[in-house]
Motif scaffolding. Sequence first.
Motif, PDB file in Angstrom:
ATOM      1  N   PRO A   1      38.187 -18.281  19.922  1.00  0.00           N
ATOM      2  CA  PRO A   1      39.309 -19.204  20.149  1.00  0.00           C
ATOM      3  C   PRO A   1      40.289 -19.172  18.977  1.00  0.00           C
ATOM      4  O   PRO A   1      39.888 -19.158  17.813  1.00  0.00           O
TER       5      PRO A   1
ATOM      6  N   LEU B   1      47.330 -15.776  35.227  1.00  0.00           N
ATOM      7  CA  LEU B   1      46.520 -16.847  34.650  1.00  0.00           C
ATOM      8  C   LEU B   1      45.618 -16.315  33.536  1.00  0.00           C
ATOM      9  O   LEU B   1      45.362 -17.003  32.537  1.00  0.00           O
ATOM     10  N   GLN B   2      45.142 -15.076  33.702  1.00  0.00           N
ATOM     11  CA  GLN B   2      44.337 -14.466  32.641  1.00  0.00           C
ATOM     12  C   GLN B   2      45.152 -14.291  31.363  1.00  0.00           C
ATOM     13  O   GLN B   2      44.649 -14.501  30.259  1.00  0.00           O
ATOM     14  N   SER B   3      46.413 -13.906  31.502  1.00  0.00           N
ATOM     15  CA  SER B   3      47.278 -13.742  30.336  1.00  0.00           C
ATOM     16  C   SER B   3      47.444 -15.068  29.600  1.00  0.00           C
ATOM     17  O   SER B   3      47.432 -15.113  28.369  1.00  0.00           O
ATOM     18  N   VAL B   4      47.605 -16.140  30.375  1.00  0.00           N
ATOM     19  CA  VAL B   4      47.705 -17.470  29.757  1.00  0.00           C
ATOM     20  C   VAL B   4      46.415 -17.790  29.003  1.00  0.00           C
ATOM     21  O   VAL B   4      46.440 -18.296  27.876  1.00  0.00           O
ATOM     22  N   GLN B   5      45.281 -17.474  29.607  1.00  0.00           N
ATOM     23  CA  GLN B   5      43.996 -17.733  28.960  1.00  0.00           C
ATOM     24  C   GLN B   5      43.845 -16.909  27.681  1.00  0.00           C
ATOM     25  O   GLN B   5      43.464 -17.427  26.633  1.00  0.00           O
ATOM     26  N   TYR B   6      44.164 -15.609  27.760  1.00  0.00           N
ATOM     27  CA  TYR B   6      44.019 -14.739  26.590  1.00  0.00           C
ATOM     28  C   TYR B   6      44.916 -15.188  25.434  1.00  0.00           C
ATOM     29  O   TYR B   6      44.612 -14.931  24.266  1.00  0.00           O
ATOM     30  N   SER B   7      46.045 -15.834  25.759  1.00  0.00           N
ATOM     31  CA  SER B   7      46.993 -16.210  24.707  1.00  0.00           C
ATOM     32  C   SER B   7      46.427 -17.242  23.751  1.00  0.00           C
ATOM     33  O   SER B   7      46.984 -17.454  22.672  1.00  0.00           O
ATOM     34  N   PHE B   8      45.316 -17.856  24.122  1.00  0.00           N
ATOM     35  CA  PHE B   8      44.695 -18.857  23.245  1.00  0.00           C
ATOM     36  C   PHE B   8      43.462 -18.302  22.531  1.00  0.00           C
ATOM     37  O   PHE B   8      42.677 -19.055  21.955  1.00  0.00           O
ATOM     38  N   TYR B   9      43.304 -16.970  22.566  1.00  0.00           N
ATOM     39  CA  TYR B   9      42.148 -16.345  21.930  1.00  0.00           C
ATOM     40  C   TYR B   9      42.591 -15.217  21.000  1.00  0.00           C
ATOM     41  O   TYR B   9      43.656 -14.629  21.175  1.00  0.00           O
TER      42      TYR B   9
ATOM     43  N   SER C   1      49.467 -11.321  24.727  1.00  0.00           N
ATOM     44  CA  SER C   1      49.482 -12.180  25.911  1.00  0.00           C
ATOM     45  C   SER C   1      50.388 -13.385  25.691  1.00  0.00           C
ATOM     46  O   SER C   1      51.131 -13.782  26.599  1.00  0.00           O
TER      47      SER C   1
END
Length: 265
Positions: free
Chosen positions: A24, A6-14, A241
């Motif tokens: 962002p 889930l962290q990887s998914v989050q990082y992919s938008f930053y 990510s």
Amino acid sequence: MLFPMLQSVQYSFYDWDGIGPATPAGLDNWKAIFTQPELLQSVVHAFVLVLFYTVLPVGLGLVAASLIRELKPGAFSTTARVVLFVPQVLPLVAAGIAWTWMYSSDGLVNQVMRAVGLDQYTRAWLGDFTFALPAVGVIGVWVMLGFCTVLLLAGIGKIDPVLYEAARLDGAGPVREFFAVTLPGLRRELAVCTTFTIIAALASFDVVQIATQGGPGYQTMVPGVQIYRLTFLQQHVGQASALAVFLAVLVLVVIWPIQRLGREK
């Protein structure tokens, strides 16, 4: 397992370098996968490796397992199994180093070619823009063949011998027997082989990193090596990510129908 995913998914938008503050980036990291040639090319190369990691090992494994099945139990049959399975036991890093030596200008591959009069075709295989990716693929064939052969051989051993006897009574030859009895009886084993080898191809890293590091140029670049370079060498954690999540989704999309086919009666 779920938390870092889930962290990887989050990082992919930053847009983040892994140390400082993250900003962002919206969908920019995702768009780059399809607009930056080196990122898209790495995905294409991974699918090319599927031919070497999956199609050839599974096909050759079927042939090898069928031939070994016909051998009488003994030293030769056991030796054949061991020789084929040894590459699967070796660390991939060791396999990459060994094949790098073999592919060098004065390596075993070129020496054999010179010995049989093919001097004009010798080259530094891993440094050639045309043959570098197939050369890496051959390493994949060598590594995966033993796994596929042993697994399929075990599957053949579970097929009821009565089916083979019935096929022979009906006048089936070896080829017809293979397609009518052996192949249908190996549905589950083929699904496992295909799933395992496709994941190995799409997520390949060790062999490529050791043998070529994605070169020459980007000719052998694959997503696994690209993710490593983006994260640890270029500090583009967000982009890495996004590519990692895309690769995970791609693997699931590819293997899902294979798993369905393997479960069908």
